[in-house]
Design an enzyme around this catalytic site. Structure first.
Site, PDB file in Angstrom:
ATOM      1  N   LYS A   1      41.485  51.772  26.704  1.00 34.83           N
ATOM      2  CA  LYS A   1      39.930  51.377  27.034  1.00 34.83           C
ATOM      3  C   LYS A   1      39.652  51.927  28.282  1.00 34.83           C
ATOM      4  O   LYS A   1      40.205  51.811  29.203  1.00 34.83           O
ATOM      5  CB  LYS A   1      39.993  49.596  27.261  1.00 34.83           C
ATOM      6  CG  LYS A   1      38.527  49.278  27.247  1.00 34.83           C
ATOM      7  CD  LYS A   1      38.557  47.756  27.935  1.00 34.83           C
ATOM      8  CE  LYS A   1      38.489  47.755  29.553  1.00 34.83           C
ATOM      9  NZ  LYS A   1      37.302  48.523  30.159  1.00 34.83           N
TER      10      LYS A   1
ATOM     11  N   GLU B   1      39.767  48.209  51.055  1.00 34.10           N
ATOM     12  CA  GLU B   1      39.292  49.395  50.408  1.00 34.10           C
ATOM     13  C   GLU B   1      37.707  49.264  50.195  1.00 34.10           C
ATOM     14  O   GLU B   1      37.353  48.326  49.584  1.00 34.10           O
ATOM     15  CB  GLU B   1      39.877  49.372  49.105  1.00 34.10           C
ATOM     16  CG  GLU B   1      39.288  50.770  48.391  1.00 34.10           C
ATOM     17  CD  GLU B   1      40.041  50.823  46.887  1.00 34.10           C
ATOM     18  OE1 GLU B   1      40.278  49.610  46.000  1.00 34.10           O
ATOM     19  OE2 GLU B   1      40.856  51.850  46.545  1.00 34.10           O
TER      20      GLU B   1
ATOM     21  N   CYS C   1      40.519  57.404  44.586  1.00 32.21           N
ATOM     22  CA  CYS C   1      41.465  56.591  45.329  1.00 32.21           C
ATOM     23  C   CYS C   1      42.303  57.188  46.423  1.00 32.21           C
ATOM     24  O   CYS C   1      43.049  56.689  47.116  1.00 32.21           O
ATOM     25  CB  CYS C   1      42.491  56.165  44.192  1.00 32.21           C
ATOM     26  SG  CYS C   1      43.345  57.391  43.112  1.00 32.21           S
TER      27      CYS C   1
ATOM     28  N   GLU D   1      48.562  51.693  38.861  1.00 33.29           N
ATOM     29  CA  GLU D   1      48.106  52.678  39.871  1.00 33.29           C
ATOM     30  C   GLU D   1      46.941  52.045  40.329  1.00 33.29           C
ATOM     31  O   GLU D   1      45.983  51.687  39.905  1.00 33.29           O
ATOM     32  CB  GLU D   1      47.796  54.018  39.211  1.00 33.29           C
ATOM     33  CG  GLU D   1      48.786  54.837  38.603  1.00 33.29           C
ATOM     34  CD  GLU D   1      49.895  55.221  39.500  1.00 33.29           C
ATOM     35  OE1 GLU D   1      49.385  55.327  40.770  1.00 33.29           O
ATOM     36  OE2 GLU D   1      51.132  55.427  39.207  1.00 33.29           O
TER      37      GLU D   1
ATOM     38  N   THR E   1      42.576  43.484  39.913  1.00 32.56           N
ATOM     39  CA  THR E   1      42.599  43.561  38.687  1.00 32.56           C
ATOM     40  C   THR E   1      44.324  43.728  38.354  1.00 32.56           C
ATOM     41  O   THR E   1      44.842  43.320  37.447  1.00 32.56           O
ATOM     42  CB  THR E   1      41.842  44.668  37.744  1.00 32.56           C
ATOM     43  OG1 THR E   1      40.760  44.509  38.661  1.00 32.56           O
ATOM     44  CG2 THR E   1      41.887  44.573  36.605  1.00 32.56           C
TER      45      THR E   1
ATOM     46  N   THR F   1      43.379  46.672  42.757  1.00 26.79           N
ATOM     47  CA  THR F   1      44.638  46.034  43.344  1.00 26.79           C
ATOM     48  C   THR F   1      44.581  44.587  42.685  1.00 26.79           C
ATOM     49  O   THR F   1      45.441  43.932  42.022  1.00 26.79           O
ATOM     50  CB  THR F   1      44.901  45.943  44.690  1.00 26.79           C
ATOM     51  OG1 THR F   1      45.207  47.297  45.001  1.00 26.79           O
ATOM     52  CG2 THR F   1      46.192  45.028  45.087  1.00 26.79           C
TER      53      THR F   1
END
Ligand code: NDP
Length: 483
Positions: free
Chosen positions: A173, A385, A282, A248, A230, A228
């Site tokens: 997905k 973030e 990222c 990741e 999720t 993070t």
């Protein structure tokens, strides 16, 4: 209006529930296509196709798997211009970035893993008393790959390529925000000769289609790249089912600049490591720590360069800085700029939404590249973030001071260090809490190296044989020889 379709069992399919999601073009803020709002029924069909294909694909000789994947890589290369234009339109990134970075990298991800399996050897452990152990690496089975919106085809292929090369079959997905290039790639799969059901792509919301993948008892491993929060949700759901997990996650990367660095090279690269892809990588270094003795010189040179950056139409070949990915994301980034002011920061440049004069793009999602100083390293803007074109600059007095600030966040993905002192470079690199450290460079990538983060930036490593290890289960076979 164009409709993106699911790719299940080698065929294109509408969502079973008949529901669609609008897909926005970030450059204009307008809907330009629709994507399936897939749910558990579509995921079930994709799973069944993948499960049926698994015995065939996992027993296909590795040379043949390699040949088919190499062909897919070739086709991506042949369609580079169309894929780059689609990526730019879907994501808002400059088309030059998509054609020089995203799509070539998608091609090389697939080529890399198609050849890696030609060199993937098992281990043997010989015991003195005539006993031989050898490791049999078997593909895990049907696996799920979930990828984010910032580097859409680049990160999608980074997951599916090792999975397919290992002999797994895949339900994948892409982000619902940037589905287009995965869809275009699915059109190339049949041409490459990928057997039906080996790769299945289900489009839709993470909380619905993604969640159905994570919850599916037949999907044996989840390779996830994303935020993070999720990642934590996925881990919570997958852990009681004992799924293999590769996560990741987010980053808040330090860029530590010592006075003895090559200043010009550092400035050029720091502009890129701050604002490439509108800061939505990222690995971007969003917290810049500068040795106090060159802080003023750095500030002047850096801000001058950032002020010269032009925000442009992403589809224009000369544009270097485009739109951010979505309206909610733009609002989130702008809210952090407001928070920075509340936290006592000074905005040195940027700081606002940019509204293009070109009427067609007036509702696009543009933010000025923003540099902020004067913030405590423990404030929210320096700890959370943001994932947009916003960096903070902060002076430091000593190595220890720089390390204390660099290591103060909950993340540990990547770090950059600028110094001409090799001993210091090694010493600082050893003490930084991150999975990746770049010294005097940024985003130089060798696909053989382990890729991933520590702390809340993730679990496990991608890249090279690490990824092939993830998608295979080692089985030890122990043989006692006759004496
Ligand atoms: P999200 O975590 O929001 O989404 C990532 C993917 O997960 C999307 O496909 C999303 O679908 C899906 N998803 C969302 N919720 C669920 C769920 N409950 N179950 C299963 N799948 C779900 O991240 P973003 O797309 O916003 O990406 C940005 C984040 O990714 C940043 O934090 C960034 O640091 C991180 N990232 C990390 C990288 C790394 O290598 N460590 C590389 C690149 C990005 P949908 O889009 O439909 O919600």
């Amino acid at each position: 209006m164009e409709k993106i379709l699911n790719f299940i069992n080698g065929e294109f399919a509408e969502p079973a529930n008949g529901q669609w999601i609008d897909n926005y073009e970030p450059a204009t803020g307008k809907v330009y296509s629709q994507i399936p709002n897939s749910d558990a029924d579509d995921v079930e069909r994709a799973y069944e196709a993948a499960n049926a294909a698994f015995p065939i694909w996992s027993n296909t000789p590795y040379q043949e798997r390699s040949r088919i994947l190499s062909k897919l890589a070739d086709l991506i290369g042949e369609n580079l211009d169309a894929l780059a234009a689609a990526e730019s339109k879907d994501n808002g990134k400059p088309v030059s970035l998509a054609s020089h970075v995203d799509i070539p990298r998608a091609e090389s991800n697939i080529r890399f893993f198609s050849t890696a399996i030609m060199h993937y050897a098992s281990e043997a452990h010989i015991m003195e008393d005539r006993v031989i152990n050898y490791t049999n690496r078997k593909p895990v089975g049907v696996v799920g790959c979930i990828s984010p919106w910032n580097l859409p085809l680049y990160l999608f292929t980074w997951k599916i390529a090792p999975a397919l090369a290992s002999g797994c079959t895949v339900v994948a997905k892409p982000s619902e925000i940037t589905p287009m290039t995965a869809y275009l790639m699915s059109k190339l799969c049949n041409e490459a000769g990928l057997p039906a059901g080996v790769l299945n792509i289900v489009h839709g919301h993470g909380h619905q289609a993604g969640d159905a993948m994570v919850s599916h008892p037949g999907i044996k491993a989840i390779s996830f790249t994303g935020g993070t929060t999720t990642g934590a949700l996925i881990a919570k759901k997958a852990a009681p089912m004992f799924k293999k997990l590769s996560l990741e996650l987010g980053g808040k990367n330090p860029n530590i600049i010592f006075a003895d660095c090559d200043f010009d090279q550092m400035i050029r690269t720091t502009v890129r490591s701050s604002f490439a892809n509108q800061g939505q990588i990222c690995l971007c270094g969003s917290r810049i720590f500068v040795e106090a003795s060159i802080y003023d010189k750095f500030k002047e040179a850096f801000v001058a360069k950032v002020k010269r950056m032009q925000i442009g139409d992403p589809s224009d070949q000369s544009t270097k800085f485009g739109a951010v990915v979505s309206k909610p994301h733009m609002e989130k980034v702008l809210s952090y700029i407001e928070l920075a002011k509340e936290e006592g920061g000074t905005v040195l440049c940027g700081g606002k939404q940019h509204i293009p004069e070109d009427g067609n793009r007036a509702e696009g999602y543009y933010i000025e590249p923003t540099v902020i100083e004067g913030l405590d390293y423990q404030c929210r803007v320096q700890q959370e973030e943001i994932f947009g074109p916003v960096v903070t600059i902060t002076p430091f007095e000593s190595d220890e001071h720089a390390l204390e600030m660099a290591n103060s966040v909950e993340y540990g993905l990547a770090a950059t260090v600028w110094t001409s002192n090799l001993t210091r470079a090694h010493r600082v690199a050893q003490q930084i809490h991150s999975g990746i450290v770049w010294i005097n460079c940024w985003l130089v990538r060798d696909l053989r190296t382990p890729f991933g983060g520590v702390k809340n930036s993730g679990v496990g490593r991608e890249g090279g044989f690490e990824a092939l290890h993830f998608f295979t289960e080692p089985q030890n076979v122990c043989i006692q020889l006759k004496s």
